[in-house]
Motif scaffolding. Structure first.
Motif, PDB file in Angstrom:
ATOM      1  N   GLY A 178       0.793  -1.224   0.000  1.00  0.00           N
ATOM      2  CA  GLY A 178       0.000   0.000   0.000  1.00  0.00           C
ATOM      3  C   GLY A 178       0.822   1.269   0.000  1.00  0.00           C
ATOM      4  O   GLY A 178       0.324   2.337   0.385  1.00  0.00           O
ATOM      5  N   ILE A 179       2.081   1.171  -0.428  1.00  0.00           N
ATOM      6  CA  ILE A 179       2.978   2.326  -0.419  1.00  0.00           C
ATOM      7  C   ILE A 179       3.510   2.588  -1.821  1.00  0.00           C
ATOM      8  O   ILE A 179       3.914   1.657  -2.527  1.00  0.00           O
ATOM      9  CB  ILE A 179       4.163   2.092   0.548  1.00  0.00           C
ATOM     10  CG1 ILE A 179       3.667   2.083   2.001  1.00  0.00           C
ATOM     11  CG2 ILE A 179       5.250   3.156   0.367  1.00  0.00           C
ATOM     12  CD1 ILE A 179       4.755   1.748   3.005  1.00  0.00           C
ATOM     13  N   ILE A 180       3.518   3.852  -2.210  1.00  0.00           N
ATOM     14  CA  ILE A 180       4.161   4.283  -3.449  1.00  0.00           C
ATOM     15  C   ILE A 180       5.531   4.845  -3.107  1.00  0.00           C
ATOM     16  O   ILE A 180       5.654   5.690  -2.207  1.00  0.00           O
ATOM     17  CB  ILE A 180       3.322   5.379  -4.148  1.00  0.00           C
ATOM     18  CG1 ILE A 180       2.054   4.772  -4.748  1.00  0.00           C
ATOM     19  CG2 ILE A 180       4.128   6.097  -5.222  1.00  0.00           C
ATOM     20  CD1 ILE A 180       1.070   5.809  -5.257  1.00  0.00           C
ATOM     21  N   ILE A 181       6.568   4.355  -3.785  1.00  0.00           N
ATOM     22  CA  ILE A 181       7.879   5.013  -3.707  1.00  0.00           C
ATOM     23  C   ILE A 181       7.949   5.932  -4.926  1.00  0.00           C
ATOM     24  O   ILE A 181       8.137   5.479  -6.054  1.00  0.00           O
ATOM     25  CB  ILE A 181       9.040   4.007  -3.699  1.00  0.00           C
ATOM     26  CG1 ILE A 181       8.886   3.032  -2.534  1.00  0.00           C
ATOM     27  CG2 ILE A 181      10.376   4.738  -3.612  1.00  0.00           C
ATOM     28  CD1 ILE A 181       9.968   1.949  -2.474  1.00  0.00           C
ATOM     29  N   ALA A 182       7.734   7.212  -4.691  1.00  0.00           N
ATOM     30  CA  ALA A 182       7.635   8.161  -5.804  1.00  0.00           C
ATOM     31  C   ALA A 182       8.979   8.379  -6.480  1.00  0.00           C
ATOM     32  O   ALA A 182       9.069   8.476  -7.701  1.00  0.00           O
ATOM     33  CB  ALA A 182       7.078   9.493  -5.305  1.00  0.00           C
ATOM     34  N   ASP A 183      10.010   8.490  -5.683  1.00  0.00           N
ATOM     35  CA  ASP A 183      11.368   8.646  -6.217  1.00  0.00           C
ATOM     36  C   ASP A 183      12.360   8.267  -5.130  1.00  0.00           C
ATOM     37  O   ASP A 183      11.995   8.120  -3.957  1.00  0.00           O
ATOM     38  CB  ASP A 183      11.621  10.078  -6.725  1.00  0.00           C
ATOM     39  CG  ASP A 183      11.326  11.155  -5.680  1.00  0.00           C
ATOM     40  OD1 ASP A 183      11.605  10.929  -4.489  1.00  0.00           O
ATOM     41  OD2 ASP A 183      10.825  12.227  -6.061  1.00  0.00           O
ATOM     42  N   THR A 184      13.596   8.091  -5.523  1.00  0.00           N
ATOM     43  CA  THR A 184      14.629   7.720  -4.554  1.00  0.00           C
ATOM     44  C   THR A 184      15.995   8.051  -5.129  1.00  0.00           C
ATOM     45  O   THR A 184      16.128   8.299  -6.330  1.00  0.00           O
ATOM     46  CB  THR A 184      14.545   6.224  -4.196  1.00  0.00           C
ATOM     47  OG1 THR A 184      15.345   5.965  -3.040  1.00  0.00           O
ATOM     48  CG2 THR A 184      15.015   5.342  -5.343  1.00  0.00           C
ATOM     49  N   LYS A 185      16.984   8.068  -4.259  1.00  0.00           N
ATOM     50  CA  LYS A 185      18.350   8.263  -4.750  1.00  0.00           C
ATOM     51  C   LYS A 185      19.243   7.165  -4.175  1.00  0.00           C
ATOM     52  O   LYS A 185      19.122   6.781  -3.009  1.00  0.00           O
ATOM     53  CB  LYS A 185      18.890   9.646  -4.386  1.00  0.00           C
ATOM     54  CG  LYS A 185      19.061   9.920  -2.903  1.00  0.00           C
ATOM     55  CD  LYS A 185      19.614  11.329  -2.674  1.00  0.00           C
ATOM     56  CE  LYS A 185      19.788  11.613  -1.186  1.00  0.00           C
ATOM     57  NZ  LYS A 185      20.293  12.972  -0.923  1.00  0.00           N
ATOM     58  N   PHE A 186      20.088   6.642  -5.034  1.00  0.00           N
ATOM     59  CA  PHE A 186      21.052   5.623  -4.650  1.00  0.00           C
ATOM     60  C   PHE A 186      22.459   6.214  -4.718  1.00  0.00           C
ATOM     61  O   PHE A 186      22.718   7.141  -5.492  1.00  0.00           O
ATOM     62  CB  PHE A 186      20.982   4.419  -5.598  1.00  0.00           C
ATOM     63  CG  PHE A 186      19.645   3.753  -5.665  1.00  0.00           C
ATOM     64  CD1 PHE A 186      19.184   2.960  -4.623  1.00  0.00           C
ATOM     65  CD2 PHE A 186      18.825   3.908  -6.779  1.00  0.00           C
ATOM     66  CE1 PHE A 186      17.945   2.343  -4.687  1.00  0.00           C
ATOM     67  CE2 PHE A 186      17.591   3.288  -6.862  1.00  0.00           C
ATOM     68  CZ  PHE A 186      17.147   2.506  -5.809  1.00  0.00           C
ATOM     69  N   GLU A 187      23.352   5.646  -3.914  1.00  0.00           N
ATOM     70  CA  GLU A 187      24.760   6.006  -4.011  1.00  0.00           C
ATOM     71  C   GLU A 187      25.559   4.735  -4.259  1.00  0.00           C
ATOM     72  O   GLU A 187      25.272   3.671  -3.689  1.00  0.00           O
ATOM     73  CB  GLU A 187      25.229   6.718  -2.741  1.00  0.00           C
ATOM     74  CG  GLU A 187      24.470   8.022  -2.511  1.00  0.00           C
ATOM     75  CD  GLU A 187      25.260   9.031  -1.714  1.00  0.00           C
ATOM     76  OE1 GLU A 187      26.513   9.017  -1.791  1.00  0.00           O
ATOM     77  OE2 GLU A 187      24.634   9.843  -1.010  1.00  0.00           O
ATOM     78  N   PHE A 188      26.547   4.857  -5.120  1.00  0.00           N
ATOM     79  CA  PHE A 188      27.371   3.725  -5.507  1.00  0.00           C
ATOM     80  C   PHE A 188      28.844   4.059  -5.319  1.00  0.00           C
ATOM     81  O   PHE A 188      29.252   5.219  -5.338  1.00  0.00           O
ATOM     82  CB  PHE A 188      27.143   3.355  -6.975  1.00  0.00           C
ATOM     83  CG  PHE A 188      25.765   2.854  -7.297  1.00  0.00           C
ATOM     84  CD1 PHE A 188      25.449   1.506  -7.134  1.00  0.00           C
ATOM     85  CD2 PHE A 188      24.784   3.714  -7.760  1.00  0.00           C
ATOM     86  CE1 PHE A 188      24.186   1.035  -7.435  1.00  0.00           C
ATOM     87  CE2 PHE A 188      23.509   3.250  -8.068  1.00  0.00           C
ATOM     88  CZ  PHE A 188      23.212   1.907  -7.904  1.00  0.00           C
TER      89      PHE A 188
END
Length: 302
Positions: free
Chosen positions: A202-212
Motif C-alpha cells: 500500500g505504499i508508493i515510492i515516488a522517487d529515490t536516490k542511490f549512491e554507488f
C-alpha cells in the motif's frame, strides 16, 4: 528504543566525516562504521532537534532493502557486528543504529530515479516539460505517475549546499560512458523492484536516490543508505489517489511533512530563507515525523 542521538562521540575510532545524518568512523584501512544519528535535514539544512528513534529506523529499513535487493547488485555490508569495533562505553551509541561497511571509492554523483513527478522534478517540468534533459509528455500534474521510471542524476553537494540536477551526458563525462550506463541500468532496476514490492504494502515510492562506489576490483557496489524515508518519497496509495486529482502534494511517510511545515514557517516575520540555522521544530512536528518514520517501516516490513 534508545535515547535520541543528535551527534555521536567515539574515542576509540577516528572520525572520517559527519554528514547530514550519518557520522562515519574509520575502522582500519578497509572498513567504515556508519552511525545513523537522529538528525534530520530538509532543504539541505540540518534541523536542531533530533527525531527520536529515527536513526534506528533508518538503519533497520536500509538493512531490510539491502537484503531484499542483494541479487541485483553487491552492497557494502561486511556482515560484522558494529558493536565489535568500539569500546564498551561506546556500545550504546552504536547498537541498533549502525552498519559496519566496506570502504569504497564513492562515485561523485547521486543516482536519482523518479517514477512520479514531485519536488524539484515537478518544478523543472513546469519550466521545460522535461527533467534533467529527459523529455516528458505534456499535461502532467504534480504527483503524476510517469509513463516509465526516469534516471535523473545529481551532483553531491557539500554540507549546507544544494544538490544539482544534471543531465545524463554530464554524468557520463564525469565517470565515463560505460560506468554511467551501468549505474543507470542498475538504479532503475533497483527502483522498479523496490517500488513493485512497496505497492503490495500500500505504499508508493515516488522517487529515490542511490549512491554507488567501486571496490578495489572496480566492481560497482551499492553503498550508504538505500530506500529510506530520508532518501525517498513514500506515499500511501490511498492518499495519492486523492491528491493527484487536485495536483496537491500527497500525504507522505517521509520528511515532506517537515518540508511542508518549513515552507510556511516564519523567522522574524518573514518566510524562512532555507539557510542555516533552521527554525526550531515544534514538539508536535518532531513527534509526528517520528510516527511517520515508524509507520513506514511497519507497513513495509511488519
Amino acid at each position: 528504543m534508545s535515547s535520541p542521538l543528535l551527534t555521536s562521540s567515539l574515542h576509540s575510532l577516528p572520525l572520517l566525516a559527519r554528514g547530514k545524518v550519518r557520522d562515519n568512523y574509520a575502522v582500519g584501512d578497509d572498513r567504515i562504521l556508519m552511525i545513523a544519528s537522529d538528525r534530520l535535514s530538509a532543504f539541505d539544512v540540518v534541523m536542531g532537534e533530533p527525531i527520536p528513534g529515527k536513526g534506528e529506523l533508518l538503519t533497520r529499513m536500509a538493512l531490510f532493502w539491502f537484503q531484499r535487493l542483494k541479487h541485483v547488485v553487491p552492497n557494502h555490508l561486511t556482515g560484522d557486528a558494529p558493536e565489535s569495533v568500539v569500546a564498551p562505553d561506546e556500545v550504546a551509541q552504536v547498537r541498533g543504529r549502525s552498519m559496519l561497511v566496506k570502504r569504497l571509492k564513492p562515485l561523485p554523483v547521486e543516482a536519482v530515479v523518479r517514477g512520479y513527478l514531485a519536488g524539484s522534478g515537478w518544478a523543472e517540468y513546469r519550466q521545460s516539460q522535461s527533467v534533467c534533459g529527459v523529455a516528458l509528455p505534456p499535461g502532467l500534474t504534480n504527483a503524476a505517475k510517469l509513463p516509465e521510471p526516469i534516471f535523473t542524476p545529481a551532483t553531491k553537494a557539500e554540507m549546507g549546499e544544494h544538490d544539482e540536477n544534471i543531465p545524463f551526458e554530464r554524468m557520463a563525462q564525469m565517470i565515463g560512458q560505460p560506468l554511467a550506463e551501468q549505474v543507470r541500468r542498475v538504479a532503475i532496476r533497483l527502483y522498479e523492484e523496490a517500488a513493485a514490492f512497496a505497492l503490495t504494502k500500500g505504499i508508493i515510492i515516488a522517487d529515490t536516490k542511490f549512491e554507488f562506489g567501486l571496490d578495489t576490483d572496480g566492481t560497482l557496489v551499492l553503498m550508504d543508505e538505500v530506500l529510506t524515508p530520508d532518501s525517498s518519497r513514500y506515499w500511501p496509495v490511498d492518499g495519492w489517489t486523492e491528491a493527484v486529482k487536485t495536483g496537491a502534494n500527497p500525504p507522505s511517510y517521509d520528511k515532506q511533512f517537515v518540508r511542508d511545515w518549513l515552507e510556511q514557517a516564519r523567522v522574524d516575520g518573514r518566510p524562512w530563507n532555507k539557510q542555516a540555522p533552521a527554525p526550531a521544530l515544534p514538539p508536535e512536528v518532531v513527534q509526528r515525523t517520528a510516527e511517520k518514520y515508524q509507520e513506514a517501516f511497519q507497513r513495509l516490513a511488519g
